[in-house]
Design a protein around this motif. Structure first.
Motif, PDB file in Angstrom:
ATOM      1  N   GLU A 197       2.266 -13.815  -2.753  1.00 44.61           N
ATOM      2  CA  GLU A 197       2.974 -15.068  -2.539  1.00 44.61           C
ATOM      3  C   GLU A 197       4.440 -14.799  -2.216  1.00 44.61           C
ATOM      4  O   GLU A 197       5.028 -13.803  -2.673  1.00 44.61           O
ATOM      5  CB  GLU A 197       2.898 -15.963  -3.796  1.00 44.61           C
ATOM      6  CG  GLU A 197       1.506 -16.380  -4.194  1.00 44.61           C
ATOM      7  CD  GLU A 197       1.501 -17.188  -5.482  1.00 44.61           C
ATOM      8  OE1 GLU A 197       2.616 -17.418  -6.029  1.00 44.61           O
ATOM      9  OE2 GLU A 197       0.406 -17.579  -5.941  1.00 44.61           O
ATOM     10  N   VAL A 198       5.032 -15.712  -1.436  1.00 40.77           N
ATOM     11  CA  VAL A 198       6.463 -15.639  -1.151  1.00 40.77           C
ATOM     12  C   VAL A 198       7.246 -15.798  -2.458  1.00 40.77           C
ATOM     13  O   VAL A 198       6.899 -16.655  -3.290  1.00 40.77           O
ATOM     14  CB  VAL A 198       6.882 -16.745  -0.147  1.00 40.77           C
ATOM     15  CG1 VAL A 198       8.415 -16.791  -0.006  1.00 40.77           C
ATOM     16  CG2 VAL A 198       6.239 -16.497   1.204  1.00 40.77           C
ATOM     17  N   LYS A 227      -5.496  -6.524  -7.420  1.00 44.05           N
ATOM     18  CA  LYS A 227      -5.573  -7.778  -6.690  1.00 44.05           C
ATOM     19  C   LYS A 227      -5.778  -7.472  -5.202  1.00 44.05           C
ATOM     20  O   LYS A 227      -5.816  -6.314  -4.786  1.00 44.05           O
ATOM     21  CB  LYS A 227      -4.288  -8.590  -6.872  1.00 44.05           C
ATOM     22  CG  LYS A 227      -3.974  -8.957  -8.316  1.00 44.05           C
ATOM     23  CD  LYS A 227      -4.923 -10.012  -8.866  1.00 44.05           C
ATOM     24  CE  LYS A 227      -4.539 -10.409 -10.281  1.00 44.05           C
ATOM     25  NZ  LYS A 227      -5.420 -11.486 -10.821  1.00 44.05           N
ATOM     26  N   ASP A 228      -5.881  -8.541  -4.372  1.00 46.25           N
ATOM     27  CA  ASP A 228      -5.943  -8.340  -2.932  1.00 46.25           C
ATOM     28  C   ASP A 228      -4.884  -9.202  -2.253  1.00 46.25           C
ATOM     29  O   ASP A 228      -4.117  -9.901  -2.914  1.00 46.25           O
ATOM     30  CB  ASP A 228      -7.344  -8.623  -2.381  1.00 46.25           C
ATOM     31  CG  ASP A 228      -7.805 -10.045  -2.643  1.00 46.25           C
ATOM     32  OD1 ASP A 228      -6.929 -10.958  -2.676  1.00 46.25           O
ATOM     33  OD2 ASP A 228      -9.006 -10.267  -2.791  1.00 46.25           O
ATOM     34  N   LYS A 237      -5.106  -1.793   6.160  1.00 45.10           N
ATOM     35  CA  LYS A 237      -6.388  -2.424   5.806  1.00 45.10           C
ATOM     36  C   LYS A 237      -6.914  -1.939   4.464  1.00 45.10           C
ATOM     37  O   LYS A 237      -7.715  -2.616   3.810  1.00 45.10           O
ATOM     38  CB  LYS A 237      -7.421  -2.174   6.910  1.00 45.10           C
ATOM     39  CG  LYS A 237      -7.750  -0.725   7.179  1.00 45.10           C
ATOM     40  CD  LYS A 237      -8.740  -0.604   8.329  1.00 45.10           C
ATOM     41  CE  LYS A 237      -9.071   0.850   8.644  1.00 45.10           C
ATOM     42  NZ  LYS A 237      -9.780   1.510   7.515  1.00 45.10           N
ATOM     43  N   ASP A 238      -6.455  -0.768   4.016  1.00 38.44           N
ATOM     44  CA  ASP A 238      -6.887  -0.238   2.708  1.00 38.44           C
ATOM     45  C   ASP A 238      -5.769  -0.340   1.666  1.00 38.44           C
ATOM     46  O   ASP A 238      -5.706   0.451   0.726  1.00 38.44           O
ATOM     47  CB  ASP A 238      -7.310   1.227   2.864  1.00 38.44           C
ATOM     48  CG  ASP A 238      -8.519   1.385   3.779  1.00 38.44           C
ATOM     49  OD1 ASP A 238      -9.423   0.546   3.687  1.00 38.44           O
ATOM     50  OD2 ASP A 238      -8.534   2.345   4.574  1.00 38.44           O
ATOM     51  N   VAL A 239      -4.862  -1.309   1.833  1.00 40.19           N
ATOM     52  CA  VAL A 239      -3.727  -1.446   0.925  1.00 40.19           C
ATOM     53  C   VAL A 239      -4.178  -1.620  -0.522  1.00 40.19           C
ATOM     54  O   VAL A 239      -5.161  -2.307  -0.800  1.00 40.19           O
ATOM     55  CB  VAL A 239      -2.826  -2.633   1.360  1.00 40.19           C
ATOM     56  CG1 VAL A 239      -3.573  -3.937   1.301  1.00 40.19           C
ATOM     57  CG2 VAL A 239      -1.561  -2.688   0.499  1.00 40.19           C
ATOM     58  N   GLU A 240      -3.464  -0.936  -1.438  1.00 37.63           N
ATOM     59  CA  GLU A 240      -3.711  -1.108  -2.874  1.00 37.63           C
ATOM     60  C   GLU A 240      -2.684  -2.098  -3.420  1.00 37.63           C
ATOM     61  O   GLU A 240      -1.484  -1.917  -3.231  1.00 37.63           O
ATOM     62  CB  GLU A 240      -3.573   0.228  -3.608  1.00 37.63           C
ATOM     63  CG  GLU A 240      -4.568   1.278  -3.167  1.00 37.63           C
ATOM     64  CD  GLU A 240      -4.349   2.591  -3.902  1.00 37.63           C
ATOM     65  OE1 GLU A 240      -3.725   2.558  -5.002  1.00 37.63           O
ATOM     66  OE2 GLU A 240      -4.763   3.641  -3.382  1.00 37.63           O
TER      67      GLU A 240
END
Length: 540
Positions: free
Chosen positions: A518-519, A512-513, A501-504
């Motif tokens: 994108e694939v 970005k989030d 949930k806190d991915v950078e």
């Protein structure tokens, strides 16, 4: 009867004018001093005739004589080979078993397989049929309709040979080939792949008019040539009395050759047979540094072949040595020490593993085991012989496996996959996660584990989370119950992880989030406790 001093020669020359050679010396008629048969005193071909009825078969003489002296073919009676006689199905499988080194296994077997319903087989031959069935040379259809005395058709011989050397899978892959033989339409559909392989391996080829003659038969001379080719391309236990090397020194009574840097000395039989290419020559035609192949019988050289190159295009090669490393995860591999060299081979999925007392599995092999590997032309191990009893000093066998959990099933009978290899888990197994005692439900896919296995069951598990860095391409993005799942392809393997949930997330060095993922994007992914905590994408 090896050495006669020169005085005997003087005596022979003295009496030669007044009497026959047989009368001059108190031996048998036609006697010559020992050793002279292989020198220039007698024309080659007279010193020893292996069979008396193979004149006119010059194209097959070398094969017949070499195979006879090696013990792989026999005459019908003393001095008689009967080269023009057709070969039966039983004779064909016996020859295949001999060349592959399986004949000894047939001696003590007196019963036929339960599946056998073919025509009657004499008791002495039943072991051959049984072993041929066990080795896959004969199949269930053969067991139903086998006629031992029936002449073997050429397409059937091709089938027996390819099965004997373990290339049946390759034959199945080529069942739809369009063969170049002018009589290809006469080949039964189920034999096309076998004939393709015998031609590809240069064991059975077409005649001068590009015909294979699939429904024809082989005579005994043709059989000798065919199985001589097979013997040259297959390493087996029957080659233990065969040596190849460069001539270091040659004498009337012995020959020394260099084998892997070592000098080996062999006594030479008075009637030794020597071939150079397909031509029979004299013993004293051999020169130092010639590459020769020797056949030994009763501790003496009985056959010598002068060859051009020691390297052979084998379809099966053997290597013997001590196991120094073994990988039991996929792809399985084994590394052994051979003549002070370390050699590694990958292993076929269905590799045949034989211990001294019974059949085993690849997982039963241990470091320091002495093994013999049968390796195909693709350098894949097809068969392993282990020089110990399977249960030797091993009543409570335990071993360890290290890797990463790739699947976990805790319903019913518990199972764990470690690097895609599946193991049963004892429900009483001791579990530690991050060095603390824990429960089954806290184990998770992606954990690094070290497990102890006893009696084919995991009894002890030590697990920990491991920080990973993966570089690859995003193959899918989807929402699951635990959050967003990302599938990443890395070196043809695909891994799935949940986004923390806190991915950078950085794309081209901009923050970005998850909505910007994108694939098809390629980047670096940092994983902690099976969750992606950092992503760095370079879209260029």
């Amino acid at each position: 009867m090896k050495k006669i001093v020169s005085s005997v020669l003087v005596f022979m020359l003295t009496v030669g004018a007044v009497g026959s050679l047989g009368y001059a010396a108190p031996k048998h008629k036609g006697w010559l001093p020992p050793g002279q048969a292989k020198k220039h005193f007698m024309p080659y071909g007279i010193s020893k005739k292996v069979f008396d009825d193979i004149d006119g078969y010059d194209w097959a003489k070398k094969a017949i004589e070499s195979m006879k002296l090696k013990g792989l073919i026999k005459g019908e009676k003393e001095g008689i080979f009967n080269p023009s006689k057709s070969v039966s199905k039983l004779e064909t499988i016996i020859m295949a078993l001999r060349v592959m080194g399986y004949e000894d296994e047939a001696y003590n077997i007196k019963d036929l397989p339960d599946e056998y319903s073919g025509e009657r087989i004499d008791q002495w031959a039943r072991g051959y049929v049984t072993i041929a069935y066990e080795k896959g040379i004969l199949d269930d259809v053969d067991m139903m309709y086998f006629v031992p005395s029936e002449s073997a058709k050429r397409y059937e011989v091709a089938k027996y040979i390819i099965r004997a050397i373990g290339y049946e899978d390759e034959a199945e892959e080529h069942m739809d080939e369009e063969l170049d033989f002018t009589d290809a339409s006469m080949i039964p559909q189920g034999a096309i792949g076998y004939i393709y392989m015998t031609n590809e391996l240069e064991l059975m080829m077409g005649d001068s008019k590009d015909r294979f003659n699939p429904m024809g038969t082989l005579n005994r001379a043709e059989m000798a040539v065919l199985f001589s080719r097979l013997d040259e391309k297959v390493d087996s236990d029957v080659d233990k009395d065969e040596w190849t090397g460069n001539v270091y020194e040659i004498d009337d009574d012995y020959i020394k050759i260099k084998v892997y840097g070592n000098i080996k000395k062999f006594e030479v039989d008075d009637d030794v047979i020597v071939y150079d290419d397909n031509k029979r020559v004299r013993y004293n035609d051999i020169e130092e540094d010639d590459i020769v192949k020797l056949t030994i019988d009763d501790d003496e050289v009985v056959y010598i072949e002068i060859i051009e190159d020691e390297d052979e295009d084998n379809v099966i090669s053997t290597y013997r040595g001590e196991v120094i490393n073994i990988n039991k995860n996929h792809p399985e591999a084994i590394q052994i020490e051979v003549r002070n060299m370390s050699v590694m081979f990958y292993v076929l999925d269905d590799v045949d593993v034989i211990f001294e007392d019974e059949k085993g599995d690849f997982d039963d092999i241990e470091e320091d085991d002495e093994v013999k590997l049968y390796v195909d032309r693709n350098n894949k191990v097809r068969k392993i012989i282990v020089d110990r009893d399977l249960d030797e000093d091993n009543e409570d066998k335990e071993y360890e496996v290290k890797g990463r959990i790739t699947d976990l099933d805790l319903v019913g009978t518990y199972h764990m996959e470690i690097d895609d290899d599946k193991y049963k888990i004892s429900k009483d197994a001791d579990i530690e996660i991050e060095d603390e005692r824990n429960k089954f439900e806290n184990l998770a896919i992606g954990m690094k584990v070290e497990v102890k296995i006893d009696d084919e069951e995991i009894i002890d598990i030590e697990a920990e989370w491991d920080e990973l860095e993966i570089e690859g391409e995003i193959k899918s993005i989807k929402y699951v119950s635990d959050g967003i799942e990302i599938a990443i392809e890395d070196d043809d393997d695909t891994y799935k992880y949940i986004l923390d949930k806190d991915v950078e997330i950085e794309i081209d060095d901009d923050d970005k989030d998850e909505r910007d993922l994108e694939v098809g994007q390629y980047g670096e992914f940092e994983i902690v406790k099976n969750k992606i905590v950092k992503i760095d994408i370079e879209e260029d």
